[in-house]
Design a protein around this motif. Structure first.
Motif, PDB file in Angstrom:
ATOM      1  N   ASN A  15       5.528   6.139 -10.845  1.00 56.89           N
ATOM      2  CA  ASN A  15       4.261   5.508 -10.488  1.00 56.89           C
ATOM      3  C   ASN A  15       4.141   5.394  -8.975  1.00 56.89           C
ATOM      4  OD1 ASN A  15       1.769   4.353 -10.870  1.00 56.89           O
ATOM      5  ND2 ASN A  15       2.497   2.822 -12.331  1.00 56.89           N
ATOM      6  N   VAL A  16       2.945   5.044  -8.527  1.00 55.05           N
ATOM      7  CA  VAL A  16       2.663   4.927  -7.096  1.00 55.05           C
ATOM      8  C   VAL A  16       1.978   3.587  -6.854  1.00 55.05           C
ATOM      9  CG1 VAL A  16       1.471   5.974  -5.139  1.00 55.05           C
ATOM     10  CG2 VAL A  16       2.373   7.421  -6.952  1.00 55.05           C
ATOM     11  N   PRO A  17       2.384   2.828  -5.829  1.00 57.80           N
ATOM     12  CA  PRO A  17       1.756   1.522  -5.573  1.00 57.80           C
ATOM     13  C   PRO A  17       0.361   1.683  -4.973  1.00 57.80           C
ATOM     14  CG  PRO A  17       3.392   2.020  -3.874  1.00 57.80           C
ATOM     15  CD  PRO A  17       3.477   3.119  -4.883  1.00 57.80           C
ATOM     16  N   LEU A  18      -0.666   1.551  -5.816  1.00 57.28           N
ATOM     17  CA  LEU A  18      -2.055   1.661  -5.346  1.00 57.28           C
ATOM     18  C   LEU A  18      -2.836   0.383  -5.641  1.00 57.28           C
ATOM     19  CD1 LEU A  18      -2.710   5.324  -6.520  1.00 57.28           C
ATOM     20  CD2 LEU A  18      -2.884   4.528  -4.161  1.00 57.28           C
ATOM     21  N   GLY A  19      -2.118  -0.708  -5.914  1.00 57.15           N
ATOM     22  CA  GLY A  19      -2.779  -1.968  -6.230  1.00 57.15           C
ATOM     23  C   GLY A  19      -3.368  -2.636  -5.003  1.00 57.15           C
ATOM     24  N   GLY A  20      -4.409  -3.457  -5.238  1.00 52.31           N
ATOM     25  CA  GLY A  20      -5.024  -4.238  -4.167  1.00 52.31           C
ATOM     26  C   GLY A  20      -6.010  -3.484  -3.306  1.00 52.31           C
ATOM     27  N   ILE A  21      -6.225  -2.195  -3.569  1.00 51.30           N
ATOM     28  CA  ILE A  21      -7.125  -1.392  -2.742  1.00 51.30           C
ATOM     29  C   ILE A  21      -8.522  -1.426  -3.339  1.00 51.30           C
ATOM     30  CG2 ILE A  21      -7.577   0.934  -1.887  1.00 51.30           C
ATOM     31  CD1 ILE A  21      -4.537   1.431  -2.107  1.00 51.30           C
ATOM     32  N   THR A  22      -9.517  -1.797  -2.539  1.00 54.53           N
ATOM     33  CA  THR A  22     -10.908  -1.842  -2.993  1.00 54.53           C
ATOM     34  C   THR A  22     -11.801  -1.127  -1.991  1.00 54.53           C
ATOM     35  OG1 THR A  22     -11.193  -3.993  -1.900  1.00 54.53           O
ATOM     36  CG2 THR A  22     -10.614  -4.024  -4.233  1.00 54.53           C
ATOM     37  N   ASP A  23     -13.030  -0.875  -2.407  1.00 53.59           N
ATOM     38  CA  ASP A  23     -13.997  -0.211  -1.529  1.00 53.59           C
ATOM     39  C   ASP A  23     -14.631  -1.255  -0.626  1.00 53.59           C
ATOM     40  OD1 ASP A  23     -15.798   1.366  -0.260  1.00 53.59           O
ATOM     41  OD2 ASP A  23     -16.963   1.913  -2.040  1.00 53.59           O
ATOM     42  N   ILE A  24     -14.132  -1.363   0.592  1.00 58.35           N
ATOM     43  CA  ILE A  24     -14.625  -2.389   1.527  1.00 58.35           C
ATOM     44  C   ILE A  24     -15.622  -1.810   2.527  1.00 58.35           C
ATOM     45  CG2 ILE A  24     -12.545  -3.813   1.331  1.00 58.35           C
ATOM     46  CD1 ILE A  24     -11.537  -2.514   3.917  1.00 58.35           C
ATOM     47  N   LYS A  25     -16.070  -0.566   2.307  1.00 58.05           N
ATOM     48  CA  LYS A  25     -17.015   0.039   3.265  1.00 58.05           C
ATOM     49  C   LYS A  25     -18.311  -0.759   3.396  1.00 58.05           C
ATOM     50  CE  LYS A  25     -16.594   4.077   1.268  1.00 58.05           C
ATOM     51  NZ  LYS A  25     -16.775   5.495   0.900  1.00 58.05           N
ATOM     52  N   PRO A  26     -18.955  -1.243   2.282  1.00 57.16           N
ATOM     53  CA  PRO A  26     -20.177  -2.058   2.458  1.00 57.16           C
ATOM     54  C   PRO A  26     -19.917  -3.316   3.272  1.00 57.16           C
ATOM     55  CG  PRO A  26     -19.958  -1.318   0.178  1.00 57.16           C
ATOM     56  CD  PRO A  26     -18.670  -0.984   0.856  1.00 57.16           C
ATOM     57  N   SER A  27     -18.771  -3.967   3.050  1.00 61.11           N
ATOM     58  CA  SER A  27     -18.456  -5.191   3.802  1.00 61.11           C
ATOM     59  C   SER A  27     -18.280  -4.875   5.286  1.00 61.11           C
ATOM     60  CB  SER A  27     -17.184  -5.824   3.245  1.00 61.11           C
ATOM     61  OG  SER A  27     -17.336  -6.176   1.892  1.00 61.11           O
ATOM     62  N   ILE A  28     -17.614  -3.759   5.591  1.00 57.82           N
ATOM     63  CA  ILE A  28     -17.393  -3.384   6.995  1.00 57.82           C
ATOM     64  C   ILE A  28     -18.729  -3.112   7.678  1.00 57.82           C
ATOM     65  CG2 ILE A  28     -16.336  -1.687   8.524  1.00 57.82           C
ATOM     66  CD1 ILE A  28     -14.225  -1.230   6.329  1.00 57.82           C
ATOM     67  N   LYS A  29     -19.620  -2.393   6.990  1.00 60.99           N
ATOM     68  CA  LYS A  29     -20.930  -2.076   7.582  1.00 60.99           C
ATOM     69  C   LYS A  29     -21.734  -3.349   7.831  1.00 60.99           C
ATOM     70  CE  LYS A  29     -21.203   2.517   5.473  1.00 60.99           C
ATOM     71  NZ  LYS A  29     -21.855   3.345   4.425  1.00 60.99           N
ATOM     72  N   ARG A  30     -21.672  -4.306   6.875  1.00 62.65           N
ATOM     73  CA  ARG A  30     -22.399  -5.568   7.059  1.00 62.65           C
ATOM     74  C   ARG A  30     -21.817  -6.380   8.205  1.00 62.65           C
ATOM     75  NH1 ARG A  30     -23.043 -10.318   4.196  1.00 62.65           N
ATOM     76  NH2 ARG A  30     -21.359  -9.899   2.736  1.00 62.65           N
ATOM     77  N   ALA A  31     -20.508  -6.319   8.377  1.00 64.24           N
ATOM     78  CA  ALA A  31     -19.874  -7.023   9.492  1.00 64.24           C
ATOM     79  C   ALA A  31     -20.322  -6.431  10.830  1.00 64.24           C
ATOM     80  CB  ALA A  31     -18.362  -6.954   9.361  1.00 64.24           C
TER      81      ALA A  31
END
Length: 782
Positions: free
Chosen positions: A62-78
């Motif tokens: 397996n590969v540790p891919l937990g906790g990763i989300t699409d934060i692009k909308p949040s970054i653009k709003r910031a």
């Protein structure tokens, strides 16, 4: 690649399976956008990516891919000045942490070559400071912590103090005026603490009414004595909210400052998640990587339809594009013709999308500019088109668009009209496609097409197998064998009268009978070939087992023989040692005797020397010296040559040549015949030649131009080498060869070190192939 072909071949179902394998919304989005490419460089790169990830999944699980989300909308709003919520900030910190864990995991995979994935991991920037700032303010549940600022800590303390005061005051009401309350509890209305007061005691309690029950019998009142305390509590909460907004604004500004790094991380993480999703799908499908080509070659071993359950699907071999460019598949309904057609098309689309295909290793697929398919009943009531018209409309569109880089899939070509006209039309369409050098697979029921592949270059017949005994299809694809109708056999199995069947056979034309007989003959030949292959395979396995048994017995024999030799020698040595001890005792006693017959000292010494020489030398295993390989001698074997019999892993001698590639050899006490391919040349005894020997000046001592140190102990060998160098220099040699063999390399290194320190040696080099290779060191003398 047009959308219609993706729908016909059900490519969207593969996409759905891929989406389920993605670990984050980033990977899911990329999986949903999966489309085949027509550029071989791009497809090859995608296959490389999937293959790298597949190796990681296979080795690490397996590969540790937990906790990763699409934060692009949040970054653009910031970036545009918005204030992020606590959960949005927490998602940013979680994605930073997930990226760091994944990067560390990939960096630690030192035993696997991952040039592409490692390159993506190198793009991930560990924003430790930003992550630390966010997590020092917001807990794992998205709540702003008291320690986010000193002011917030003070406000929270004030809020708790005011809440306790209000509760204490209201608790007093519940104890002293319980009969005026509907229930002795404290509740909240409009963010203010209130009591449930009975309607008739409204005036007795006094205060502000915030709400009432549905029946109107209970009023939720804020007693006048706690109004001021509630006001203070509300003011503290408003200030708390403002402080939280201030902290979130500062965190948002920090996030906006790292916009570039965060976006870079998100893109790298999305790509890595997408690649590993493809690898997980391959792992679940038991798929393998196809080699991609631009030559229209399809070569799949034991390929399976990706959408059929593993316990139901039948694997088949499919080849196209080398000896033939078209396959015409005939056979009964529900025999698997259409499934085979879809399997080839779907595997092609998967491979061109960077996915591995469910087949054995070593498969090969082409990158096509387009895949066209006319599959299924596409009758259109709205357009008033018959089945035949609907098929022909699709086929016309295909024939107007395809080129030599296309793959065409026709299901029931020419069906839906008069059989003779339909068969003629099908053959004409196939001729047109084959002439343009496109790749085509077509299925048909028409008997006229059964012989089509026999008189057309680039075309081959195929069929799906049918078991007449069970009256069921086996779903196996048989390349080179056209399908049989089996109507008479099936009817007979079902109980139809023989007279009726014979009458029916009499109506069959001579040509049809010939074709059916030819097909039957082909099927018999195939079955016989398969049976012969199985028998040969069984015999081969028995022979290999026999060979292993013989080798095991020979090794056991050698081991036991060596043990017996060693035991006998040890016994002899013990006897000699005992005899020597007894003799020495007697000698000592004789020496002490004062006698006229006293022996002279040199006679005692000579007797002791003879006694020591009687000691047997124990058999010791010497390290095998690698023979100096002579390529010219190895090409032709002669009687007397020393060889190694590979099948028994034993050395022996050539006795005579008994055939073109056969020799009689002697291995120990055994004589046997062996094939040339099983014999490895070791060495050949050359006729002894009288070599001129150098004579050391002033003596009759002769020195050879080479020194053989093989089998000598390291220290003894260096002593011999030192003495030999003195003699060689006196003899006037310019060059000498030191033979030390390959062995462990210790003696070779010792000779080189000796040469480096010797003042009369110019250089030392390894021998050439004709001089003995690494088993010889050539010394150039001054």
């Amino acid at each position: 690649m047009n959308q219609r072909i993706l729908s016909v071949l059900e490519f969207h179902k593969i996409t759905e399976q891929l989406v389920a394998k993605a670990a984050s919304s980033l990977g899911i989005e990329k999986a949903r956008q999966l489309k085949p490419s027509t550029e071989i460089e791009q497809v090859t790169t995608w296959q490389d990516e999937t293959d790298e990830a597949f190796h990681v999944i296979r080795l690490k699980g397996n590969v540790p891919l937990g906790g990763i989300t699409d934060i692009k909308p949040s970054i653009k709003r910031a970036v545009i000045g918005g204030i992020l919520t606590t959960h949005e900030c927490l998602d940013v910190a979680s994605t930073i942490y997930g990226g760091k864990q994944l990067k560390l995991f990939i960096d630690n995979l030192e035993d696997i070559e991952l040039p592409i994935i490692q390159g993506l991991a190198d793009e991930i920037v560990p924003l430790n400071e930003l992550e630390r700032e966010i997590k020092s303010c917001i807990d794992d549940h998205g709540h702003m912590m008291d320690g986010a600022s000193d002011k917030l800590r003070g406000l929270r303390s004030k809020i708790r103090t005011n809440e306790n005061k209000v509760r204490d005051r209201l608790d007093n009401f519940t104890k002293t005026k319980a009969k005026m309350l509907s229930d002795a509890i404290i509740t909240i209305r409009n963010d203010r603490y209130v009591l449930p007061v009975k309607q008739e005691y409204r005036s007795a309690i006094g205060g502000i009414v915030h709400d009432q029950s549905a029946s109107g019998q209970t009023l939720f009142m804020e007693p006048q004595s706690v109004v001021e305390l509630n006001n203070q509590l509300q003011e503290a909460r408003v200030e708390e909210k403002r402080e939280i907004e201030r902290i979130l604004k500062e965190l948002t500004i920090r996030i906006a400052e790292d916009e570039g790094y965060l976006m870079q991380n998100v893109e790298a993480l999305a790509e890595i998640d997408f690649i590993f999703a493809r690898a997980k799908l391959s792992h679940d499908m038991k798929a393998s990587r196809p080699t991609m080509n631009n030559n229209g070659i399809i070569k799949m071993k034991q390929a399976r339809h990706p959408l059929i359950a593993a316990e139901e699907v039948v694997a088949n071999d499919v080849e196209l594009g080398i000896d033939f460019t078209a396959i015409v598949i005939t056979g009964p309904n529900t025999g698997g013709k259409t499934v085979t057609l879809k399997m080839v098309g779907l595997c092609t689309l998967m491979a061109q999308s960077g996915l591995q295909i469910p087949a054995l290793d070593g498969c090969e697929l082409a990158v096509f500019s387009n895949v066209y398919a006319d599959i299924g009943d596409e009758q259109s009531i709205e357009q008033s088109l018959s089945t035949f018209s609907s098929h022909m409309t699709n086929i016309v569109d295909i024939l107007n668009s395809f080129d030599d880089k296309s793959l065409l899939l026709f299901d029931e070509l020419g069906a839906g009209t008069d059989p003779q006209e339909g068969a003629a039309l099908a053959m004409s369409i196939l001729d047109h496609v084959v002439a343009k050098k496109a790749r085509v697979i077509a299925t048909t029921h028409y008997p006229e097409l059964k012989a089509y592949g026999f008189n057309r270059d680039g075309v081959i017949n195929a069929s799906v197998e049918f078991n007449v005994q069970t009256l069921r299809p086996t779903y196996r694809l048989l390349i080179g064998v056209p399908g049989r109708s089996n109507a008479f056999e099936i009817s007979k199995r079902l109980g139809l009268n023989d007279k009726v069947i014979n009458e029916a056979k009499s109506h069959i034309g001579t040509d049809s009978k010939s074709v059916e007989n030819m097909i039957a003959s082909l099927e018999d030949s195939r079955r016989n070939a398969e049976s012969d292959y199985e028998n040969a395979h069984d015999i081969l396995e028995e022979a290999e087992q026999l060979k292993r048994d013989v080798e095991k017995q020979w090794q056991q024999f050698e081991k036991e023989r060596e043990a017996l030799y060693k035991k006998a020698e040890e016994k002899a040595e013990k006897a000699v040692t005992k005899a020597r001890e007894e003799a020495e005792t007697i000698v000592a006693e004789l020496r002490n005797m004062q006698s006229e017959a006293e022996l002279k000292e040199h006679e005692w010494i000579e007797a002791k020397k003879l006694l020591n020489e009687a000691r047997p030398e124990l058999t010791k295993k010497q390290k095998k010296q690698e023979p100096v390989f002579d390529e010219d001698k190895a090409k032709t074997l002669k009687p007397g040559d020393e060889i190694k019999l590979l099948t028994l892993d034993q050395k022996g001698t050539i006795i005579e040549q008994t055939g073109k590639n056969e020799f009689q050899v002697q291995i120990g006490i055994m004589k046997m015949k062996a094939k040339r391919k099983d014999l490895l040349f070791v060495r050949r005894e050359e006729p002894k030649m009288e070599k001129p020997l150098a004579t050391v000046r002033g003596s009759n001592y002769h020195v050879k131009p080479e020194l053989d140190l093989r089998g000598e102990r390291f220290e003894d060998a260096l002593q011999q080498l030192e003495k030999y160098m003195d003699d060689a220099l006196l003899a006037g040699y310019n060059k000498v060869s030191i033979i030390h063999g390959k062995g462990t390399g210790a003696l070779r290194k010792g000779v080189k070190d000796f040469a480096r320190k010797h003042s009369k040696i110019n250089s030392a080099r390894d021998g050439d192939m004709g001089e003995g290779g690494l088993g010889v060191t050539v010394l150039e003398l001054k």
